[in-house]
Scaffold this motif. Structure first.
Motif, mmCIF file in Angstrom:
data_model
loop_
_atom_site.group_PDB
_atom_site.id
_atom_site.type_symbol
_atom_site.label_atom_id
_atom_site.label_comp_id
_atom_site.label_asym_id
_atom_site.label_seq_id
_atom_site.Cartn_x
_atom_site.Cartn_y
_atom_site.Cartn_z
ATOM 1 N N SER A 136 4.066 -5.968 -7.093
ATOM 2 C CA SER A 136 2.303 -6.205 -7.047
ATOM 3 C C SER A 136 1.666 -7.224 -7.550
ATOM 4 N N ASP A 160 0.764 -4.174 -0.081
ATOM 5 C CA ASP A 160 1.563 -3.289 -1.095
ATOM 6 C C ASP A 160 1.691 -2.011 -0.250
ATOM 7 N N GLU A 161 2.572 -1.595 -0.158
ATOM 8 C CA GLU A 161 3.551 -0.913 -0.388
ATOM 9 C C GLU A 161 2.162 0.109 1.101
ATOM 10 N N GLN A 164 -2.412 -1.639 -2.739
ATOM 11 C CA GLN A 164 -1.421 -0.272 -2.857
ATOM 12 C C GLN A 164 -2.044 0.683 -2.450
#
Ligand SMILES: Nc1ncnc2c1ncn2[C@@H]1O[C@H](COP(=O)(O)OP(=O)(O)O)[C@@H](O)[C@H]1O
Ligand SMILES: [Mg+2]
Lengths: 256, 261
Positions: free
Chosen positions: A45, A167-168, A89
């Motif tokens: 990140s 992000d994820e 995320q």
């Protein structure tokens, strides 16, 4: 040879004496989808937040379209970064605004739509991520996790960015919803012809959304290549990670 | 010897931290103020903050002012009854309220209500990445989140204090006429004969400064909070504690400046 869309050299970042990034080198070619893998807390990140300008690196070069955003004048760097859409995320939806205002937020800020037309535009973008008009007036907190991810995706793609970061995207979702989100991501990226970077530690997801892969380990990119190569790589670190073994060169912080 | 070195090192690092914090706070305040005067503006957000900080604080500020005026009248009656009570009570009430108690009590009340809420809201936005998300959507969070709140607090406090002044005097009036049996006309004449414009204006200036302090501490602590729910809680506490202390300290400084020219 074509110029990379994003070119990173020697990127370093420490937080209070703890080195997170220790000389990251990475090339992202235009129109490719790259997945960055690595254990929790390895700085994935931090890496994309550095590109976005949300984290200020200690040293290194980050070029977008051949221009170093760390050295460019502020307005220029802002302009270069404005072509990046980001899926956070945990969604990071604005809970004080209804779904449609979340989706139209960037468009309104860039004055690409007027307030009167924003809701209609938001509804067409929501349709692209498989959401019906009836969610438009709901508050983000009224939605399920999967729906929040879709809204966050809609917000990220609304201004049709040339670069997209995820992000994820599938963390915290059930496998089926994860696959659905992956499909939407692939769809959006392909339709807009964007360059993308996704962060994940879900191997199945990595195969679905990317054609290139890079592994972040001990603050550097320790392996990179075609995404399919992840599964066949003989690199000890990659192999341990992709097969999820407890034994190997990667030592979890816990055991240090 | 070792102990001494450690103690000095600890003091040194604490001082350095404090200096860094003051520097950070100053830069934050300047940036917030400069965004307040540069476009784009967000009138909708200023209005929303005005409602939250001003309108919804009205009941608590009004009740505080009313009871304070009442208790002031009662206290000064027991204290002054030996002297010329009737004229003294009215001016004690109106001067204490407009010069001191109106702005200070309103400041403390709003800090506990709106300042805490601001810190909690911005803190939650920070730890859930919403503040970062703003920047990725071509929006400066200092301009979108901080500037409207600062502006709204600077506007809201003087309005609240003006209302508190009126209600405080009314509280004193009620007790004096209903309980102590003073004549209403004389009480009002005594109230206004001793009141000068500067008394009210100085209170309103204090209110604007306190509003700025509340907005600044609420935003600053929320904006830089980290570490999940616990961090947000800590930010909220710091916002209220810091703004309360700063309000009381600034009250002294402003009184010095405004009344001892
Ligand atoms: N703003 C920050 N301040 C201090 N430490 C941070 C900050 N952001 C990230 N870190 C630290 O950097 C490391 C990498 O974080 P991150 O990039 O979020 O990991 P991940 O690879 O799981 O995304 C973590 O140990 C985290 O504690
Ligand atoms: Mg992460």
């Amino acid at each position: 040879m074509t110029q990379p869309k994003i070119r990173i050299r020697g990127l370093k970042k420490s937080f209070g004496g703890k080195t997170v990034l220790d000389g990251v080198d990475l090339d992202i070619m235009p129109g490719t989808g790259t997945v960055v893998i690595g254990g929790s807390g390895t700085g994935k990140s931090v890496l994309i937040k550095s590109i976005l300008g949300l984290v200020t690196p200690d040293a290194g070069i980050i070029e977008i379209d051949g221009e170093d955003v760390l050295k460019a004048p502020r307005a220029r760097a802002k302009k270069l970064r404005a072509q990046i859409g980001m899926l956070f995320q945990n969604g990071a939806l604005f809970d004080s605004l209804p779904v449609w205002e979340n989706v139209a937020f960037g468009l309104l800020a860039e004055r690409k739509v007027r307030r009167s037309g924003a809701r209609a535009k938001a509804i067409t973008v929501l349709a692209q991520v498989g959401l019906a008009e009836n969610v438009a007036n709901l508050s983000p907190s009224e939605l399920s996790g999967g729906m929040q991810k879709r809204v966050a995706l809609a917000r990220a793609i609304a201004s049709e960015p040339a670069i997209m970061f995820f992000d994820e995207p599938t963390t915290g979702l059930d496998p089926i919803m994860g696959a659905v989100i992956d499909e939407l991501i692939v769809d959006c990226v392909r339709r807009l012809g964007s360059t993308s970077i996704a962060i994940t530690h879900d191997m199945a997801s990595a195969q679905r959304i990317a054609d290139q892969a890079a592994m972040l380990y001990e603050g550097r990119i320790c392996w990179s290549g075609p995404a399919a190569g992840l599964l066949t790589s003989t690199d000890a670190v990659v192999e341990q990670f992709t097969h999820g073994r407890a034994q190997g060169p990667i030592k979890m912080a816990l055991r240090r | 010897m070792n102990f001494l070195v450690e103690a000095i090192a600890a003091i040194g690092s604490a001082v350095l931290k404090a200096v860094a914090l003051i520097g950070e706070l100053t830069l934050f305040a300047l940036s917030g103020l400069s965004h307040m005067v540069r476009p784009p503006y967000y009138p909708r957000l200023v209005l929303r903050s005005l409602m939250e900080i001003g309108f919804f604080s009205l009941p608590v500020v009004a009740l505080t002012a009313l009871f304070t005026g009442m208790v002031l009248a009662l206290q000064s009656y027991t204290g002054f009854s030996r002297f010329d009570a009737e004229s003294a009570i009215a001016s004690v009430v109106v001067l204490s309220i407009t010069r001191e108690l109106g702005p200070v009590l309103a400041g403390l009340m709003v800090s506990g209500r709106a300042g805490a809420a601001m810190a909690a809201e911005l803190g939650t936005m920070r730890v859930t990445d919403q503040i970062d998300a703003l920047s990725t959507l071509s929006t400066d969070p200092m301009k979108y989140l901080v500037a409207p709140r600062l502006l709204a607090s600077i506007i809201a406090l003087p309005i609240l204090v003006a209302i508190a002044d009126i209600l405080g005097v009314m509280g004193g009036f009620l007790v004096a006429t209903e309980k102590l049996g003073f004549s209403a006309d004389t009480y009002l004449i005594n109230t206004f004969s001793n009141l000068r414009v500067e008394d009210v204006v100085s209170g309103l200036i204090k209110a604007a400064v306190f509003g700025f302090i509340i907005g600044l501490m609420g935003c600053f602590n929320g904006y830089r909070s980290k570490g999940g729910a616990q961090g947000v809680g800590a930010a909220t506490t710091s916002a209220v504690v810091a703004s309360s202390i700063l309000i009381l300290a600034m009250d002294y400084a402003l009184t010095q400046v405004l009344f001892f020219k």
